[in-house]
Design a protein around this motif. Structure first.
Motif, mmCIF file in Angstrom:
data_model
loop_
_atom_site.group_PDB
_atom_site.id
_atom_site.type_symbol
_atom_site.label_atom_id
_atom_site.label_comp_id
_atom_site.label_asym_id
_atom_site.label_seq_id
_atom_site.Cartn_x
_atom_site.Cartn_y
_atom_site.Cartn_z
ATOM 1 N N ALA A 1 0.830 -1.215 0.000
ATOM 2 C CA ALA A 1 0.000 0.000 0.000
ATOM 3 C C ALA A 1 0.858 1.257 0.000
ATOM 4 O O ALA A 1 0.371 2.341 -0.310
ATOM 5 N N SER A 2 2.155 1.102 0.331
ATOM 6 C CA SER A 2 2.987 2.306 0.505
ATOM 7 C C SER A 2 3.110 3.166 -0.762
ATOM 8 O O SER A 2 3.090 4.394 -0.655
ATOM 9 N N PRO A 3 3.206 2.568 -1.966
ATOM 10 C CA PRO A 3 3.277 3.442 -3.142
ATOM 11 C C PRO A 3 1.918 4.052 -3.505
ATOM 12 O O PRO A 3 1.872 5.068 -4.189
ATOM 13 N N VAL A 4 0.836 3.401 -3.084
ATOM 14 C CA VAL A 4 -0.490 3.857 -3.512
ATOM 15 C C VAL A 4 -0.706 5.303 -3.084
ATOM 16 O O VAL A 4 -1.085 6.155 -3.873
ATOM 17 N N GLN A 5 -0.421 5.582 -1.813
ATOM 18 C CA GLN A 5 -0.568 6.987 -1.405
ATOM 19 C C GLN A 5 0.786 7.669 -1.203
ATOM 20 O O GLN A 5 0.846 8.732 -0.606
ATOM 21 N N GLU B 1 9.625 11.121 1.434
ATOM 22 C CA GLU B 1 8.461 10.480 0.831
ATOM 23 C C GLU B 1 8.916 9.172 0.207
ATOM 24 O O GLU B 1 10.090 9.040 -0.177
ATOM 25 N N LEU B 2 7.982 8.243 0.115
ATOM 26 C CA LEU B 2 8.310 6.946 -0.474
ATOM 27 C C LEU B 2 9.021 7.117 -1.818
ATOM 28 O O LEU B 2 10.000 6.422 -2.113
ATOM 29 N N GLN B 3 8.543 8.062 -2.634
ATOM 30 C CA GLN B 3 9.129 8.233 -3.977
ATOM 31 C C GLN B 3 10.625 8.541 -3.931
ATOM 32 O O GLN B 3 11.343 8.276 -4.898
ATOM 33 N N ASP B 4 11.124 9.073 -2.810
ATOM 34 C CA ASP B 4 12.559 9.381 -2.687
ATOM 35 C C ASP B 4 13.400 8.112 -2.550
ATOM 36 O O ASP B 4 14.627 8.159 -2.705
ATOM 37 N N ARG B 5 12.770 6.991 -2.188
ATOM 38 C CA ARG B 5 13.527 5.749 -1.961
ATOM 39 C C ARG B 5 13.026 4.617 -2.855
ATOM 40 O O ARG B 5 13.429 3.471 -2.710
ATOM 41 N N PHE B 6 12.121 4.942 -3.755
ATOM 42 C CA PHE B 6 11.456 3.930 -4.574
ATOM 43 C C PHE B 6 12.306 3.580 -5.791
ATOM 44 O O PHE B 6 12.912 4.444 -6.400
ATOM 45 N N SER B 7 12.317 2.290 -6.121
ATOM 46 C CA SER B 7 12.989 1.877 -7.346
ATOM 47 C C SER B 7 11.962 1.424 -8.388
ATOM 48 O O SER B 7 11.854 2.006 -9.459
ATOM 49 N N ALA B 8 11.195 0.384 -8.047
ATOM 50 C CA ALA B 8 10.205 -0.137 -8.998
ATOM 51 C C ALA B 8 9.241 -1.055 -8.263
ATOM 52 O O ALA B 8 9.489 -1.432 -7.113
ATOM 53 N N LEU B 9 8.145 -1.385 -8.906
ATOM 54 C CA LEU B 9 7.216 -2.360 -8.316
ATOM 55 C C LEU B 9 6.727 -3.317 -9.383
ATOM 56 O O LEU B 9 6.707 -3.005 -10.573
ATOM 57 N N ASP B 10 6.351 -4.516 -8.918
ATOM 58 C CA ASP B 10 5.743 -5.517 -9.795
ATOM 59 C C ASP B 10 4.256 -5.564 -9.472
ATOM 60 O O ASP B 10 3.867 -5.499 -8.295
ATOM 61 N N ALA B 11 3.456 -5.681 -10.509
ATOM 62 C CA ALA B 11 2.014 -5.719 -10.302
ATOM 63 C C ALA B 11 1.391 -6.645 -11.334
ATOM 64 O O ALA B 11 2.049 -7.058 -12.298
ATOM 65 N N ILE B 12 0.127 -6.972 -11.096
ATOM 66 C CA ILE B 12 -0.609 -7.808 -12.044
ATOM 67 C C ILE B 12 -1.887 -7.073 -12.429
ATOM 68 O O ILE B 12 -2.580 -6.517 -11.554
#
Ligand code: EPU
Length: 349
Positions: free
Chosen positions: A124-128, A136-147
């Motif tokens: 849920a962390s990237p959702v908001q 902010e999460l975006q400062d430490r984010f690399s990528a996510l996998d989703a379906i």
């Protein structure tokens, strides 16, 4: 994989609202999700999308949920790669966020410490685009996998494709919404990867955190010391959902133009405001609500937390309807006094 019927949702939302899911299925791996999608169309007869449930920490449930609820319980945390420039770490979407932050520090991968004690799951962390104390999460984010829940296709998104904004991302917007390529109801996030750069540098500058460091005489704090300070600050002013139901900040801090802010200051000299790099000014919604006298007040069993007016709480058996009625009453009074329409933060279902 078992589809359970008529499942109580009270344990699965941090507001502690009583409601039921007509059908709920738990997924513990990417294969579980793919098997679920291969076996059935997860949309309801009316075409409504399935509802993806993480930690339920940013959620207001206003009635029984008729769509299929997919509860994401995908576990796992690992170091994907270490280079001279940083650590790439990954976690399953069902991992508890705070436990994950703790684990990264224990392993010697600092960088997420300012985001300690935020309730909810990694998925849920990237959702908001969770944020606190200058990170902010975006400062430490690399990528996510989703379906993709409609096509069953797996895909990976980098930060640019997630459309991060202040408490916002493509996952909060409908596919045909104003942001164009919204993925709300469409994507189920399975894994998230974080990039924690070397050399680690503390993120200070948030007044309350700096004060805490000065009190403790810490001129060059370690990541663990920042983590401990953030936990102490949050415990002092934010209600523990295990004790009092809540969904964290209920409203976003609004942004106004410099002229609008000058106009408000002329009438309300004490308004808490932060000038932004783009020339706009962010106002503290908690201060605005507090100034309207809402602290400790409520509607039915839904109330405004005594120590932080930005947080709405469940004082007993509050319904989602009571929470939303209270939220609307707060929006009206802030609008009447300051001319600002507060935007809500949680997902309402
Ligand atoms: N204030 C009041 N009265 C109140 C509440 C706040 O006067 O009842 C004043 C405070 O004194 C302070 C200012 O408003 O001067 C801002 O308050 P605070 O530092 O507590 O931060 P916030 O703006 O209320 C935001 C995030 C929090 C995050 C903290 C720390 C939003 C919507 N909320 O709160 O995030 O933990 O900053 O970075 O941006 C969340 O999103 O769920 C959340 C808890």
């Amino acid at each position: 994989m078992v589809v359970e019927n008529n499942v109580a949702l009270q344990p699965y939302n941090t507001f502690g609202i009583v409601a039921r899911a007509q059908r709920l299925v738990r997924v513990r791996s990417t294969d579980d999700v793919l098997a679920l999608l291969a076996g059935q169309d997860v949309r309801s007869a009316s075409g409504a999308a399935a509802f993806v449930l993480g930690g339920g920490s940013n959620l207001v449930i206003t009635g029984d949920i008729k769509q299929l609820v997919i509860k994401v319980e995908i576990a796992g945390r690992r170091l994907v790669e270490e280079t001279p420039r940083g650590w790439l770490v990954e976690a399953g979407a069902g991992e508890d966020w705070h436990a994950f932050v703790q684990w990264t520090l224990e392993q010697g991968f600092p960088g997420l410490e300012n985001l300690a004690l935020i309730p909810g799951t990694v998925g849920a962390s990237p959702v908001q685009n969770i944020g606190a104390y200058g990170v902010e999460l975006q400062d430490r984010f690399s990528a996510l996998d989703a379906i993709d829940l409609q096509t069953g296709q797996s895909f990976t998104l980098d930060a640019a494709k997630c459309g991060f904004g202040y408490r916002d991302s493509v996952f909060k917007h409908a596919p045909a919404g104003e942001k164009g390529l919204g993925l709300a109801g469409r994507a189920l996030i399975t894994h998230v990867r974080f990039w924690l750069p070397k050399p680690w540098k503390p993120v200070l500058g948030y007044a309350e955190l700096d004060r805490k460091m000065a009190e403790a005489g810490l001129a060059s704090p370690t990541a663990q010391q920042i983590f401990d300070a953030v936990c102490a600050i949050r415990r002092a002013k934010l209600p523990d959902p295990a004790v009092i139901g809540n969904a964290g900040s209920f409203f976003k801090n609004p942004t106004v133009s410099r002229e609008q802010c000058a106009d408000i200051i002329a009438r309300e000299p004490k308004v808490v405001h932060y000038p932004m790099a783009d020339g706009s000014v962010k106002l503290a919604a908690g201060w605005l609500i507090d100034a309207c006298g809402w602290k400790g007040k409520g509607v039915g069993n839904a109330g405004v937390y005594e120590r932080q007016a930005l947080v709405l709480v469940n004082r007993g058996a509050a319904t989602g309807g009571e929470v939303m009625t209270l939220a609307k009453a707060i929006q009206t009074s802030v609008y009447e006094r300051f001319g600002i329409l507060l935007e809500t933060e949680p997902v309402v279902v």
